[in-house]
Design an enzyme around this catalytic site. Sequence first.
Site, PDB file in Angstrom:
ATOM      1  N   SER A 266      -7.448  86.284  42.678  1.00 44.37           N
ATOM      2  CA  SER A 266      -6.005  85.258  41.650  1.00 44.37           C
ATOM      3  C   SER A 266      -5.553  85.846  40.714  1.00 44.37           C
ATOM      4  CB  SER A 266      -7.182  84.011  41.265  1.00 44.37           C
ATOM      5  OG  SER A 266      -7.347  84.061  40.236  1.00 44.37           O
ATOM      6  N   LYS A 267      -4.639  85.040  40.370  1.00 44.90           N
ATOM      7  CA  LYS A 267      -3.419  84.812  39.045  1.00 44.90           C
ATOM      8  C   LYS A 267      -4.943  85.647  37.899  1.00 44.90           C
ATOM      9  CE  LYS A 267      -1.336  82.060  37.144  1.00 44.90           C
ATOM     10  NZ  LYS A 267       0.077  80.277  38.105  1.00 44.90           N
ATOM     11  N   ARG A 268      -5.725  84.650  37.864  1.00 39.84           N
ATOM     12  CA  ARG A 268      -6.514  84.624  36.834  1.00 39.84           C
ATOM     13  C   ARG A 268      -7.123  86.105  37.132  1.00 39.84           C
ATOM     14  NH1 ARG A 268      -3.764  81.633  35.422  1.00 39.84           N
ATOM     15  NH2 ARG A 268      -3.542  79.689  35.571  1.00 39.84           N
ATOM     16  N   GLY A 270      -6.156  88.508  37.567  1.00 33.70           N
ATOM     17  CA  GLY A 270      -4.983  90.253  37.073  1.00 33.70           C
ATOM     18  C   GLY A 270      -5.299  89.785  35.497  1.00 33.70           C
TER      19      GLY A 270
END
Length: 509
Positions: A266-268, A270
């Site tokens: 997920s974006k998190r 990253g």
Amino acid sequence: MANKKVRGRFAPSPTGPLHMGGVRTALFNYLFARKNNGIFILRVEDTDRDRCVQGAEEYITESLKWCGIEIDEGVPVGGPFEPYRQSERGEIYREYAMQLIESGHAYYAFDTSEELEQLRNEYERDKKGAFQYDAATRKNLSNSLTLSEGEVKCRLTSGEPFVIRFKMPENENVVFTDKIRGKMEVNTSTLDDKVLFKSDGMPTYHLANVVDDHLMKISHVIRGEEWLPSLPLHILLYRSLGWGSQMPEFAHLSLLLKPEGQGKLSKRDGERLGFPVFPLEWKDPDTGELYAGYREEGFFPEAFVNILAMLGWNPGTDREIFSMQELIEEFSLERVIKSGARFDPEKARWYNHKHLMMKPDRELAELYMDVLKEKRIEVSLEKAQNIVKLIKERVSFVHELWVESYFFFVRPENYDPKVVKKKWKEDTPSLLRQVADVLSGVEPFEASVAETAVKSYIEQNDVGKGRVMIPLRLALVGESKGPDLFTIAELLGKQETLARIEEAVKKLG
Ligand code: GLU
């Protein structure tokens, strides 16, 4: 089927920046189409107007372009089945929604969202499981199956909001094959009556997707596994629309997993681990938040494509490095794995390093000169090329070239104190002065000539290599690191080499 023209599509919804998993879906579609001399189509699925984000469509097309994924047909290039933006195809879907109503495969439903919400709450309160609009519940709800024909007409003409729902058959086994997962079977009693068309004149994803895949003559649907649960409905839709014998083939790609191996990337992740999750930098138009992109972090597009290709596909050999053309030649859906693919940020850097090493020195030198220009340093292409050749093995990114080469342009201001303490002895200044004398006689001032001269000085005077070489490196570089010392000296030139030795002797005494 054997000679059916391959037509693949990537069908993103422009609800934000394209996640790297989305780019991988596009890439696999592209590789498959190219490998089979087919067509790659970009269709924008933007019927859910509330979720569309400004700039997202441009972001998607720019990302594909950066990756070298060429669009044969669709947004923005056009083609024989225009328009390719679903929001511009409303009338087409309406026609097919009507056809489904007329053939008894769909019905109007007038239940308000408040009424449905209330039912959901009641079901929860009474521990009756989750409420579903389906064969069991539809009998008691407000729709064209329970209301009289006259009542339905009256509601429709008076402009009462409605949706069109699919009438899911009762207790029917839907059997289908996914090219990656094999044969599967789902009983329709587990499925609900999905909304196909909304009163705002827009279809939902399911109807628009099936209608367009059919009208655009899509032969293969390759998409993320989050769409696998929708496949039985899609198959029933094809059949209900009379297209059962012309269905595309389906392949659902597994998820990209977190570096730890569990859960969707997920974006998190990253943000947490410091790597990009998006191909290009993205600034959220609402919050102004900035998300890192592979392009801006210095990844080469060919490395990024190589990374993505190896997430979930393998060539059946140990080979890991591929160009786009080589991927096209090697790609097959049979070699796409069923299980999730773990993303490894360290390995991603390694891929970039490998692609950097494959670049011609001249090309790297030009990129390096751009880095130097930003620092207001002008060098000849020849010198840039020589430096790059010497240090490229040590870096993964063009911007790291500076870290490994700044000493060619900046004299050391300080000398690594640890090395000084260990290696700078009382007799070092006099030894280095003698080395400077030797070097000043070296003609031409080339690495191999300088090396022979210094080495023979060391031997003749029996001073020991370490006593000379490390202080000499300290004088030229400021640290004990770096590539071959005599090549550094050659690139610095005689004058600068001697000046640096002089300065070190003066400063360190
Ligand atoms: N619009 C869907 C998405 O955003 C497309 C799914 C499909 O390829 O059928 O992923």
